[in-house]
Design a protein around this motif. Sequence first.
Motif, PDB file in Angstrom:
ATOM      1  N   ALA A  32       0.840  -1.192   0.000  1.00 35.83           N
ATOM      2  CA  ALA A  32       0.000   0.000   0.000  1.00 35.83           C
ATOM      3  C   ALA A  32       0.877   1.245   0.000  1.00 35.83           C
ATOM      4  CB  ALA A  32      -0.928   0.016   1.212  1.00 35.83           C
ATOM      5  N   THR A  33       0.470   2.248  -0.765  1.00 35.71           N
ATOM      6  CA  THR A  33       1.186   3.519  -0.805  1.00 35.71           C
ATOM      7  C   THR A  33       0.236   4.643  -0.425  1.00 35.71           C
ATOM      8  OG1 THR A  33       0.695   3.949  -3.151  1.00 35.71           O
ATOM      9  CG2 THR A  33       2.684   2.683  -2.648  1.00 35.71           C
ATOM     10  N   ILE A  34       0.809   5.699   0.148  1.00 36.55           N
ATOM     11  CA  ILE A  34       0.042   6.869   0.567  1.00 36.55           C
ATOM     12  C   ILE A  34       0.715   8.112  -0.010  1.00 36.55           C
ATOM     13  CG2 ILE A  34      -0.890   8.171   2.510  1.00 36.55           C
ATOM     14  CD1 ILE A  34      -0.171   5.646   4.247  1.00 36.55           C
ATOM     15  N   ALA A  35      -0.015   8.852  -0.838  1.00 31.74           N
ATOM     16  CA  ALA A  35       0.511  10.110  -1.388  1.00 31.74           C
ATOM     17  C   ALA A  35       1.881   9.925  -2.033  1.00 31.74           C
ATOM     18  CB  ALA A  35       0.582  11.173  -0.291  1.00 31.74           C
ATOM     19  N   ALA A  36       2.067   8.832  -2.736  1.00 29.70           N
ATOM     20  CA  ALA A  36       3.383   8.493  -3.287  1.00 29.70           C
ATOM     21  C   ALA A  36       3.529   8.951  -4.735  1.00 29.70           C
ATOM     22  CB  ALA A  36       3.600   6.980  -3.217  1.00 29.70           C
ATOM     23  N   PRO A  37       4.736   9.320  -5.136  1.00 29.53           N
ATOM     24  CA  PRO A  37       5.000   9.607  -6.544  1.00 29.53           C
ATOM     25  C   PRO A  37       5.240   8.310  -7.305  1.00 29.53           C
ATOM     26  CG  PRO A  37       6.989   9.935  -5.282  1.00 29.53           C
ATOM     27  CD  PRO A  37       5.906   9.591  -4.282  1.00 29.53           C
ATOM     28  N   ALA A  38       4.971   8.330  -8.597  1.00 33.13           N
ATOM     29  CA  ALA A  38       5.203   7.143  -9.421  1.00 33.13           C
ATOM     30  C   ALA A  38       6.693   6.897  -9.616  1.00 33.13           C
ATOM     31  CB  ALA A  38       4.508   7.305 -10.768  1.00 33.13           C
ATOM     32  N   ASP A  39       7.471   7.966  -9.640  1.00 38.71           N
ATOM     33  CA  ASP A  39       8.919   7.864  -9.821  1.00 38.71           C
ATOM     34  C   ASP A  39       9.621   8.644  -8.722  1.00 38.71           C
ATOM     35  OD1 ASP A  39       9.091   6.440 -12.469  1.00 38.71           O
ATOM     36  OD2 ASP A  39       7.919   8.183 -13.072  1.00 38.71           O
ATOM     37  N   MET A  79       1.588  18.733  -2.694  1.00 42.06           N
ATOM     38  CA  MET A  79       2.999  18.390  -2.745  1.00 42.06           C
ATOM     39  C   MET A  79       3.268  17.293  -3.770  1.00 42.06           C
ATOM     40  SD  MET A  79       5.597  17.548   0.420  1.00 42.06           S
ATOM     41  CE  MET A  79       5.255  19.175   1.107  1.00 42.06           C
ATOM     42  N   VAL A  80       2.411  16.274  -3.784  1.00 45.28           N
ATOM     43  CA  VAL A  80       2.480  15.216  -4.788  1.00 45.28           C
ATOM     44  C   VAL A  80       1.100  15.118  -5.413  1.00 45.28           C
ATOM     45  CG1 VAL A  80       2.911  12.770  -5.241  1.00 45.28           C
ATOM     46  CG2 VAL A  80       4.239  13.958  -3.488  1.00 45.28           C
ATOM     47  N   SER A  81       0.990  15.494  -6.663  1.00 44.17           N
ATOM     48  CA  SER A  81      -0.298  15.550  -7.337  1.00 44.17           C
ATOM     49  C   SER A  81      -0.978  14.193  -7.375  1.00 44.17           C
ATOM     50  CB  SER A  81      -0.106  16.071  -8.763  1.00 44.17           C
ATOM     51  OG  SER A  81      -1.268  15.841  -9.548  1.00 44.17           O
ATOM     52  N   VAL A  82      -2.294  14.196  -7.321  1.00 47.40           N
ATOM     53  CA  VAL A  82      -3.054  12.965  -7.421  1.00 47.40           C
ATOM     54  C   VAL A  82      -2.823  12.285  -8.772  1.00 47.40           C
ATOM     55  CG1 VAL A  82      -5.160  14.002  -8.361  1.00 47.40           C
ATOM     56  CG2 VAL A  82      -5.318  11.937  -6.917  1.00 47.40           C
ATOM     57  N   GLY A  83      -2.305  13.042  -9.743  1.00 45.18           N
ATOM     58  CA  GLY A  83      -1.948  12.440 -11.021  1.00 45.18           C
ATOM     59  C   GLY A  83      -0.869  11.374 -10.884  1.00 45.18           C
ATOM     60  N   GLU A  84      -0.034  11.492  -9.850  1.00 46.10           N
ATOM     61  CA  GLU A  84       0.975  10.464  -9.593  1.00 46.10           C
ATOM     62  C   GLU A  84       0.316   9.146  -9.193  1.00 46.10           C
ATOM     63  OE1 GLU A  84       4.482  10.803  -9.846  1.00 46.10           O
ATOM     64  OE2 GLU A  84       3.814  12.584 -10.934  1.00 46.10           O
ATOM     65  N   ALA A  85      -0.762   9.228  -8.424  1.00 46.04           N
ATOM     66  CA  ALA A  85      -1.506   8.022  -8.054  1.00 46.04           C
ATOM     67  C   ALA A  85      -2.088   7.357  -9.296  1.00 46.04           C
ATOM     68  CB  ALA A  85      -2.613   8.370  -7.070  1.00 46.04           C
ATOM     69  N   ALA A  86      -2.600   8.176 -10.211  1.00 42.46           N
ATOM     70  CA  ALA A  86      -3.148   7.630 -11.457  1.00 42.46           C
ATOM     71  C   ALA A  86      -2.062   6.932 -12.265  1.00 42.46           C
ATOM     72  CB  ALA A  86      -3.784   8.752 -12.272  1.00 42.46           C
ATOM     73  N   GLU A  87      -0.850   7.502 -12.255  1.00 36.09           N
ATOM     74  CA  GLU A  87       0.258   6.891 -12.988  1.00 36.09           C
ATOM     75  C   GLU A  87       0.642   5.548 -12.374  1.00 36.09           C
ATOM     76  OE1 GLU A  87       3.018   6.346 -15.931  1.00 36.09           O
ATOM     77  OE2 GLU A  87       1.459   7.900 -15.802  1.00 36.09           O
ATOM     78  N   ILE A  88       0.715   5.497 -11.052  1.00 40.49           N
ATOM     79  CA  ILE A  88       1.008   4.217 -10.393  1.00 40.49           C
ATOM     80  C   ILE A  88      -0.067   3.199 -10.733  1.00 40.49           C
ATOM     81  CG2 ILE A  88       1.213   3.050  -8.155  1.00 40.49           C
ATOM     82  CD1 ILE A  88       2.335   5.669  -7.028  1.00 40.49           C
ATOM     83  N   TYR A  89      -1.327   3.624 -10.645  1.00 43.60           N
ATOM     84  CA  TYR A  89      -2.449   2.717 -10.922  1.00 43.60           C
ATOM     85  C   TYR A  89      -2.377   2.185 -12.351  1.00 43.60           C
ATOM     86  CZ  TYR A  89      -7.208   0.870 -10.882  1.00 43.60           C
ATOM     87  OH  TYR A  89      -8.301   0.038 -10.944  1.00 43.60           O
ATOM     88  N   ASN A  90      -2.083   3.061 -13.298  1.00 39.94           N
ATOM     89  CA  ASN A  90      -2.046   2.646 -14.700  1.00 39.94           C
ATOM     90  C   ASN A  90      -0.886   1.690 -14.982  1.00 39.94           C
ATOM     91  OD1 ASN A  90      -4.308   4.147 -15.385  1.00 39.94           O
ATOM     92  ND2 ASN A  90      -3.112   5.972 -15.928  1.00 39.94           N
ATOM     93  N   ARG A  91       0.216   1.851 -14.287  1.00 43.35           N
ATOM     94  CA  ARG A  91       1.362   0.970 -14.507  1.00 43.35           C
ATOM     95  C   ARG A  91       1.165  -0.406 -13.866  1.00 43.35           C
ATOM     96  NH1 ARG A  91       6.703   4.711 -13.217  1.00 43.35           N
ATOM     97  NH2 ARG A  91       6.108   6.529 -14.459  1.00 43.35           N
ATOM     98  N   ALA A  92       0.479  -0.438 -12.748  1.00 49.84           N
ATOM     99  CA  ALA A  92       0.341  -1.681 -11.991  1.00 49.84           C
ATOM    100  C   ALA A  92      -0.640  -2.631 -12.669  1.00 49.84           C
ATOM    101  CB  ALA A  92      -0.122  -1.384 -10.574  1.00 49.84           C
ATOM    102  N   MET A  93      -0.419  -3.912 -12.435  1.00 47.98           N
ATOM    103  CA  MET A  93      -1.337  -4.944 -12.904  1.00 47.98           C
ATOM    104  C   MET A  93      -2.358  -5.230 -11.800  1.00 47.98           C
ATOM    105  SD  MET A  93      -0.035  -5.477 -15.895  1.00 47.98           S
ATOM    106  CE  MET A  93      -0.714  -7.023 -16.504  1.00 47.98           C
TER     107      MET A  93
END
Length: 259
Positions: free
Chosen positions: A130-137, A202-216
């Motif tokens: 589980a991640t919280i407010a995390a960046p994709a990179d 600080m970390v855009s919610v767009g980063e969460a979308a990027e993580i979600y899109n990359r993950a299976m």
Amino acid sequence: MGRRHKVTFPGGSGAQLAGILEVPAKGPPRTTVLFAHCFTCGKDVLAASRMARRLSELGYAVLRFDFTGLGDSEGDFADTNFSSNVADLLAAAEFLRREQRPPELLLGHSLGGAAVLAAAGAIPEARAIATIAAPADAEHVTRQFADSVDTILREGQAEVQLGGRPFVIRKQFLDDLQRRKSGHIRNLDRPLLIYHSPLDNMVSVGEAAEIYNRAMHPKSFISLDDADHLLTRQKDADYIADTLAAWAGRYLPPRGTTT
């Protein structure tokens, strides 16, 4: 209220790291959680201590610790980087294997979230992440000191203000981020839960979308609505702990069994 134990163990560089192991007040823990705090924060930041305390009340053991050079841990922060954070996480996992129970749930906040995503492949016992407010990179963290990047590249280091405190960032920190390879999120092969606030400045919610899109799959997203990045409100930390315990239970072994 659970029981709290101060612990120490050697980190990835050999420096002694300081941690706190929260365990349930009664009976064996449901499982063990390894928690990674946000960039330049520490094990005692409000969000970490509140989530760990609540999870222990729900029957989970939680290890939170200071990365090398932070809080009560040994070492010089200026000598650390994202790779050393990952190495510290692997050292913490090894400590849990020896002293408690291998971590079956990985939890990371902000850059700590990026770190658990990167470390997961080397922690085979982890059944869920589980991640919280995390960046994709991890490279996203450089935005916190963007005005100093040119100075760091030109002079080799610079003192920057992070969270109102001075820290020295050296060029090796930036070089390490450049060497990081992508692809690990797609290859997690574990259930993933992503928490993020749409109002995070600080970390855009767009980063969460990027993580979600990359993950299976299986993967899930929970909005933190009006929470701030550091989760300074008690109710936000409790909400994460409560929903995490409910979600993780689906992927953990039955009570009374071991990894």
